[in-house]
Motif scaffolding. Structure first.
Motif, PDB file in Angstrom:
ATOM      1  N   ARG A   1       5.454   3.617  -6.637  1.00 10.60           N
ATOM      2  CA  ARG A   1       6.545   2.686  -6.912  1.00 10.60           C
ATOM      3  C   ARG A   1       5.977   1.330  -7.328  1.00 10.60           C
ATOM      4  O   ARG A   1       4.828   1.009  -7.067  1.00 10.60           O
ATOM      5  N   GLN A   2       6.834   0.527  -7.954  1.00 10.11           N
ATOM      6  CA  GLN A   2       6.442  -0.805  -8.382  1.00 10.11           C
ATOM      7  C   GLN A   2       6.196  -1.704  -7.167  1.00 10.11           C
ATOM      8  O   GLN A   2       6.875  -1.583  -6.136  1.00 10.11           O
ATOM      9  N   THR A   3       5.221  -2.596  -7.295  1.00 12.20           N
ATOM     10  CA  THR A   3       4.883  -3.475  -6.169  1.00 12.20           C
ATOM     11  C   THR A   3       4.932  -4.958  -6.536  1.00 12.20           C
ATOM     12  O   THR A   3       4.594  -5.804  -5.711  1.00 12.20           O
ATOM     13  N   ALA A   4       5.364  -5.269  -7.748  1.00  9.63           N
ATOM     14  CA  ALA A   4       5.322  -6.660  -8.216  1.00  9.63           C
ATOM     15  C   ALA A   4       6.109  -7.601  -7.298  1.00  9.63           C
ATOM     16  O   ALA A   4       5.635  -8.704  -6.971  1.00  9.63           O
ATOM     17  N   ASP A   5       7.285  -7.199  -6.876  1.00 10.11           N
ATOM     18  CA  ASP A   5       8.104  -8.066  -6.022  1.00 10.11           C
ATOM     19  C   ASP A   5       7.428  -8.314  -4.676  1.00 10.11           C
ATOM     20  O   ASP A   5       7.426  -9.438  -4.159  1.00 10.11           O
ATOM     21  N   LEU A   6       6.856  -7.255  -4.114  1.00  9.45           N
ATOM     22  CA  LEU A   6       6.166  -7.406  -2.831  1.00  9.45           C
ATOM     23  C   LEU A   6       4.910  -8.273  -2.967  1.00  9.45           C
ATOM     24  O   LEU A   6       4.603  -9.083  -2.083  1.00  9.45           O
ATOM     25  N   GLU A   7       4.198  -8.119  -4.087  1.00 13.06           N
ATOM     26  CA  GLU A   7       3.011  -8.937  -4.303  1.00 13.06           C
ATOM     27  C   GLU A   7       3.386 -10.403  -4.426  1.00 13.06           C
ATOM     28  O   GLU A   7       2.695 -11.294  -3.897  1.00 13.06           O
ATOM     29  N   SER A   8       4.485 -10.679  -5.114  1.00 13.05           N
ATOM     30  CA  SER A   8       4.970 -12.052  -5.234  1.00 13.05           C
ATOM     31  C   SER A   8       5.365 -12.609  -3.872  1.00 13.05           C
ATOM     32  O   SER A   8       5.078 -13.771  -3.553  1.00 13.05           O
ATOM     33  N   ARG A   9       5.971 -11.771  -3.072  1.00  7.97           N
ATOM     34  CA  ARG A   9       6.384 -12.174  -1.722  1.00  7.97           C
ATOM     35  C   ARG A   9       5.163 -12.482  -0.865  1.00  7.97           C
ATOM     36  O   ARG A   9       5.150 -13.458  -0.108  1.00  7.97           O
ATOM     37  N   LEU A  10       4.122 -11.679  -0.987  1.00  9.25           N
ATOM     38  CA  LEU A  10       2.900 -11.910  -0.226  1.00  9.25           C
ATOM     39  C   LEU A  10       2.212 -13.190  -0.701  1.00  9.25           C
ATOM     40  O   LEU A  10       1.678 -13.947   0.104  1.00  9.25           O
ATOM     41  N   GLN A  11       2.249 -13.420  -2.007  1.00  7.66           N
ATOM     42  CA  GLN A  11       1.651 -14.628  -2.569  1.00  7.66           C
ATOM     43  C   GLN A  11       2.312 -15.880  -2.001  1.00  7.66           C
ATOM     44  O   GLN A  11       1.645 -16.872  -1.679  1.00  7.66           O
ATOM     45  N   GLN A  12       3.611 -15.828  -1.826  1.00  7.04           N
ATOM     46  CA  GLN A  12       4.337 -16.968  -1.276  1.00  7.04           C
ATOM     47  C   GLN A  12       4.071 -17.126   0.218  1.00  7.04           C
ATOM     48  O   GLN A  12       4.015 -18.245   0.734  1.00  7.04           O
ATOM     49  N   THR A  13       3.918 -16.004   0.900  1.00  7.71           N
ATOM     50  CA  THR A  13       3.751 -16.041   2.353  1.00  7.71           C
ATOM     51  C   THR A  13       2.336 -16.400   2.767  1.00  7.71           C
ATOM     52  O   THR A  13       2.117 -17.237   3.637  1.00  7.71           O
ATOM     53  N   GLN A  14       1.351 -15.753   2.131  1.00  6.07           N
ATOM     54  CA  GLN A  14      -0.047 -16.010   2.486  1.00  6.07           C
ATOM     55  C   GLN A  14      -0.917 -15.828   1.241  1.00  6.07           C
ATOM     56  O   GLN A  14      -1.460 -14.752   1.007  1.00  6.07           O
TER      57      GLN A  14
ATOM     58  N   VAL B   1       0.835  -1.206   0.000  1.00  8.29           N
ATOM     59  CA  VAL B   1       0.000   0.000   0.000  1.00  8.29           C
ATOM     60  C   VAL B   1       0.870   1.257   0.000  1.00  8.29           C
ATOM     61  O   VAL B   1       0.629   2.208  -0.747  1.00  8.29           O
ATOM     62  N   LEU B   2       1.902   1.255   0.838  1.00 10.34           N
ATOM     63  CA  LEU B   2       2.795   2.413   0.900  1.00 10.34           C
ATOM     64  C   LEU B   2       3.470   2.662  -0.445  1.00 10.34           C
ATOM     65  O   LEU B   2       3.567   3.811  -0.898  1.00 10.34           O
ATOM     66  N   ASN B   3       3.915   1.596  -1.099  1.00  7.65           N
ATOM     67  CA  ASN B   3       4.574   1.761  -2.396  1.00  7.65           C
ATOM     68  C   ASN B   3       3.611   2.257  -3.465  1.00  7.65           C
ATOM     69  O   ASN B   3       4.016   3.011  -4.362  1.00  7.65           O
ATOM     70  N   VAL B   4       2.361   1.855  -3.382  1.00  6.36           N
ATOM     71  CA  VAL B   4       1.361   2.386  -4.314  1.00  6.36           C
ATOM     72  C   VAL B   4       1.207   3.882  -4.111  1.00  6.36           C
ATOM     73  O   VAL B   4       1.182   4.669  -5.068  1.00  6.36           O
ATOM     74  N   LEU B   5       1.118   4.301  -2.847  1.00  6.15           N
ATOM     75  CA  LEU B   5       0.979   5.726  -2.544  1.00  6.15           C
ATOM     76  C   LEU B   5       2.205   6.518  -2.989  1.00  6.15           C
ATOM     77  O   LEU B   5       2.095   7.690  -3.364  1.00  6.15           O
ATOM     78  N   ALA B   6       3.361   5.863  -2.960  1.00  4.76           N
ATOM     79  CA  ALA B   6       4.599   6.530  -3.361  1.00  4.76           C
ATOM     80  C   ALA B   6       4.896   6.354  -4.845  1.00  4.76           C
ATOM     81  O   ALA B   6       5.977   6.742  -5.314  1.00  4.76           O
TER      82      ALA B   6
END
Length: 295
Positions: A253-266, A246-251
């Motif tokens: 910035r790209q979020t693909a890596d974080l989304e992939s990380r979240l997909q793996q985590t939960q 969410v913070l990166n969207v507001l700033a």
């Protein structure tokens, strides 16, 4: 050990869980608890394992104990976290029908029902609670997700009459404050700041809450500093990752890596479902304006 001291340990476990100190919950020595409090303590430990991404281990631990409604509810929660959403929903609905007065079933099965969009079923189950702060907290969360801050506030105010100093009530009031906005943002920030600054409660939940309040107050650098530091310490905490997205969207910035990380985590995280839903809406809208080339 003094029996009152022993039972006070269960309160400590509850507070540790709700402040996000999941490993501390797992590490608690519960041997001195009374027989009637052994199961509630075990439920908290299993929920802490699920929160730390150990859903498969929990499923293995409770697979042969479905005759105990509390543990069957934990199985549904673990299935939900592991991505077996159909099985989780069916089990949660069965438990809600057969054990509606069981306190653990109320808020654990209610959590599964709400996660899959069955808000009214969840509220109907939770409404049967008799002084359960966890049920109150979940009811508040559901009303906030329904954009009914008025009902959430009403629930908090009612709970404050009989649980004024409860950690969960204070947290629930902060959730409502973040939705209501205005001066309530600062009030919510103070609650999370105090929670995060206490050595015994320095955990992802308090940091996430503090960062969210910072975001609402327009203090992106402070929010980013808090989230970045927390992610270094808790790299697999799903809510930290989600709020970093969410913070990166507001700033911008790209979020693909974080989304992939979240997909793996939960993989069942609500933010991923929301992103997927918005992506499908966009594709549907875009298709209406796609250029038509005649052959």
């Amino acid at each position: 050990m003094d029996p009152f001291s022993a039972e006070g340990e269960l309160v400590n476990i509850h507070n540790a869980f709700h402040s996000g100190q999941y490993q501390s919950v797992i590490d608690f020595d519960t041997a001195a608890l009374s027989p009637e409090n052994q199961l509630p303590a075990r439920v908290l430990k299993l929920r802490a394992q699920i929160a730390l991404g150990q859903a498969d281990e929990v499923l293995a631990a409770v697979s042969s104990e479905e005759d105990t409604p509390d543990l069957a509810a934990i199985k549904a929660l673990a299935q939900q976290a592991a991505g077996s959403t159909d099985s989780a929903l069916q089990l949660a609905q069965d438990l809600a029908e057969n054990y509606p007065d069981n306190t653990t079933v109320q808020f654990v099965a209610g959590t599964v029902l709400q996660a899959q969009g069955h808000s009214e079923e969840a509220l109907a189950l939770l409404s049967k609670h008799q002084g359960s702060l966890e049920a109150v907290a979940l009811i508040v969360q559901i009303h906030l997700q329904q954009n009914r801050a008025d009902l959430a506030l009403k629930e908090v105010q009612a709970a404050k009459r009989w649980a004024q100093d409860s950690l969960l009530v204070n947290l629930a009031e902060s959730w409502v404050g973040l939705r209501v906005g205005g001066e309530k943002y600062q009030s919510a920030f103070y609650v999370y700041e105090e929670l995060a600054s206490a050595p015994s409660t320095s955990a992802p939940l308090s940091i996430v809450g503090q960062a969210i309040a910072e975001l609402h107050l327009g203090r992106l650098p402070e929010a980013e500093a808090a989230l970045t530091a927390a992610l270094e310490r808790y790299p697999e905490d799903a809510d930290l990752i989600a709020n970093s997205i969410v913070l990166n969207v507001l700033a911008a910035r790209q979020t693909a890596d974080l989304e992939s990380r979240l997909q793996q985590t939960q993989p069942s995280h609500a933010l991923l479902a929301d992103i997927q839903e918005k992506s499908e809406f966009f594709d549907t809208a875009a298709a209406k304006y796609a250029p038509k080339v005649s052959s």
